[in-house]
Scaffold this active site. Structure first.
Site, PDB file in Angstrom:
ATOM      1  CE  LYS A  22      -7.660   4.580   1.941  1.00  0.00           C
ATOM      2  NZ  LYS A  22      -7.269   3.259   2.506  1.00  0.00           N
ATOM      3  CG  ASN A  23      -3.156   2.617   4.361  1.00  0.00           C
ATOM      4  OD1 ASN A  23      -4.379   2.667   4.229  1.00  0.00           O
ATOM      5  ND2 ASN A  23      -2.372   2.037   3.466  1.00  0.00           N
ATOM      6  CG  ASP A 118      -9.881  -0.727  -2.558  1.00  0.00           C
ATOM      7  OD1 ASP A 118     -10.873  -0.095  -2.950  1.00  0.00           O
ATOM      8  OD2 ASP A 118      -8.746  -0.237  -2.472  1.00  0.00           O
ATOM      9  NE  ARG A 123      -8.805  -5.991   2.020  1.00  0.00           N
ATOM     10  CZ  ARG A 123      -8.817  -4.665   1.914  1.00  0.00           C
ATOM     11  NH1 ARG A 123      -7.743  -3.970   2.246  1.00  0.00           N
ATOM     12  NH2 ARG A 123      -9.894  -4.030   1.487  1.00  0.00           N
ATOM     13  N   PRO A 124      -9.404 -11.355   6.136  1.00  0.00           N
ATOM     14  CG  PRO A 124      -8.405 -13.252   7.050  1.00  0.00           C
ATOM     15  CD  PRO A 124      -8.394 -12.382   5.825  1.00  0.00           C
ATOM     16  CD  GLN A 127      -4.630 -13.729  13.292  1.00  0.00           C
ATOM     17  OE1 GLN A 127      -3.789 -13.631  14.183  1.00  0.00           O
ATOM     18  NE2 GLN A 127      -5.295 -14.860  13.065  1.00  0.00           N
ATOM     19  CG  ASP A 306      -1.726  -0.591  -0.547  1.00  0.00           C
ATOM     20  OD1 ASP A 306      -2.405  -1.571  -0.887  1.00  0.00           O
ATOM     21  OD2 ASP A 306      -1.942   0.051   0.496  1.00  0.00           O
ATOM     22  CG  LEU A 328       1.347  -9.187   0.971  1.00  0.00           C
ATOM     23  CD1 LEU A 328       1.595  -7.738   1.355  1.00  0.00           C
ATOM     24  CD2 LEU A 328       1.658 -10.102   2.147  1.00  0.00           C
TER      25      LEU A 328
END
EC number: 2.5.1.7
Length: 424
Positions: A22-23, A118, A123-124, A127, A306, A328
């Protein structure tokens, strides 16, 4: 709402094929917009997020052909024009943010809703903005929409303050059509970063260093469509491995790259689970209760965040007390109360879950709050005595293809119930 009913207590037995990652798939689909002509992606998983991305590209003018039988996605970019993707679709998945760098690099402007996905913690995307700004982009927020423009991006030195897969890929995609050379430091090293770099290069790009902490991208004037096979999904593989161990089953997984799941295999072996590497397959045998171990999530090549939820579920049945530290994402333990409803003895202190193993879990009604939390509840339900009903399975189907079909193939007693819109 999609619900999964599991009548547990059956060891999983048999062989299944792991789908595409998926990623890797989602940024690869976005990357096709960088190239002229036609691109073809193979081994594409049939999951919800892929279908969302297909609709996003269609809305931007691409022609997208989907062959679900063979897992082939073909993208024709001749009709693509700058525009704002559908708000509801784009805001429903986190990976929609890759359209920002891609459209900016190709067309000089981009508009993307703030990403969804999710709810696992902070989760900024700062960056991403930092990297694109360094390349010369002007970026601003407009009522929930991220907007960016640049006459042409220019190569630059970009140091990422944190190791971020998304930001690494974002800057790499944008830099592929920039003028000059871009050096990205403190990069994520995940295999799907390498996969995206390989696709850019197959299209005529100049990317080196992917898989290390420093990536160099020499921009080119034009990319041309190419064909690429999506790498196997390491987290799907890890989930099935832990399901086999937790049910004391015997499962063989085909279409895996063992080097991509080294930390998962290592921790399973440490817990006393048999793991046999068979070329591009892995066999997992759980002959007895696992042993308690300690786990700490880290960026690749460390133990993946994950897979933490699934490992927590497995260790809830271990002999002894395990300590699982999540470094994380601060909200990765939101699923723990659901496991406790099933009889698990878990206490969370800060970023560490203290798991005192029990001999048996018991079926209960529980709710999946995200992809991996839901996967953890599925494998817990498979091992539990009695019936487990998992609500919110639409979250899980964002990341696991043909889940019910694969569970049935391994001998599980499950039934998926769908209400409302059809599930892809």
């Amino acid at each position: 709402m999609t619900t999964l009913r599991i009548r547990g207590g059956r060891p999983l037995q048999g062989t299944i094929r792991v789908g595409g990652r998926k990623n890797a798939t989602l940024p690869l689909i976005a990357a096709t917009l960088l190239a002229d002509g036609t691109s073809r992606l193979e081994n594409v998983p049939q999951i919800h997020d892929v279908m969302v991305y297909r609709k996003l590209l269609t809305g931007l003018g691409a022609r997208v052909d989907w062959d679900p039988v063979h897992g082939i996605l073909t993208v024709h970019t001749g009709g693509v024009r700058p525009g704002e993707p559908d708000y509801h679709l784009a805001s429903s998945i986190r990976a929609s943010y890759y359209l920002l760098g891609v459209m900016l690099a190709r067309y000089g402007e981009a508009s993307v809703p703030m990403p969804g996905g999710d709810n696992i913690g902070h989760r900024p995307v700062d960056q991403h903005f930092k990297g694109l700004s360094a390349l010369g982009a002007e970026i601003w927020m407009d009522r929930g929409i991220i907007r960016a423009r640049a006459r042409r991006l220019r190569g630059a030195h970009v140091y990422l303050d944190i190791i971020s897969v998304g930001a690494t890929i974002q800057v790499m995609l944008a830099a592929s059509l920039a003028e000059g050379t871009t050096v990205i430091q403190n990069c994520a090293r995940e295999p799907h970063v390498v996969a995206v770099a390989n696709f850019i290069n197959a299209c005529g790009g100049k990317v080196t260093g992917a898989g290390t902490d420093t990536i160099r991208v020499r921009g080119v004037d034009r990319l041309v469509g190419a064909t690429q096979t999506v790498i196997p999904d390491d987290i799907e593989a890890g989930t099935w491995m832990m399901a086999a161990a937790m049910t004391q089953g015997d499962v063989t997984l085909q279409n895996v790259i063992p080097t991509h799941i080294t930390p998962i295999m290592a921790k399973l072996r440490e817990a006393g689970v048999e793991v046999h590497e068979l070329g591009d397959a892995v066999r997992v045998v759980g002959r007895e209760r696992p042993k308690a171990i300690n786990v700490k999530t880290l960026p690749y090549p460390g133990f993946p965040t994950d897979a933490q939820s699934q490992m927590t579920a497995l260790l809830s049945l271990a002999e002894g007390t395990s300590y699982i530290t999540e470094t994380l994402y601060e909200d990765r333990f939101r699923f723990v109360p659901e496991l406790v409803r099933m009889g698990a003895q878990i206490r969370v202190e800060g970023r560490t879950a203290i798991v005192k193993g029990v001999e048996q879990l018991y079926g209960a009604p529980v709710e999946a709050t995200d992809i991996r939390a839901g996967a953890a509840l599925v494998i817990a339900g498979l091992a539990a005595e009695g019936e487990t009903t998992i609500y919110g399975m639409e979250h899980v189907q964002r990341g696991y293809e043909k889940l019910e079909q694969k569970l049935l193939a391994l001998g599980a007693d499950v039934q998926m119930e769908r209400q409302g819109a059809a599930v892809v």
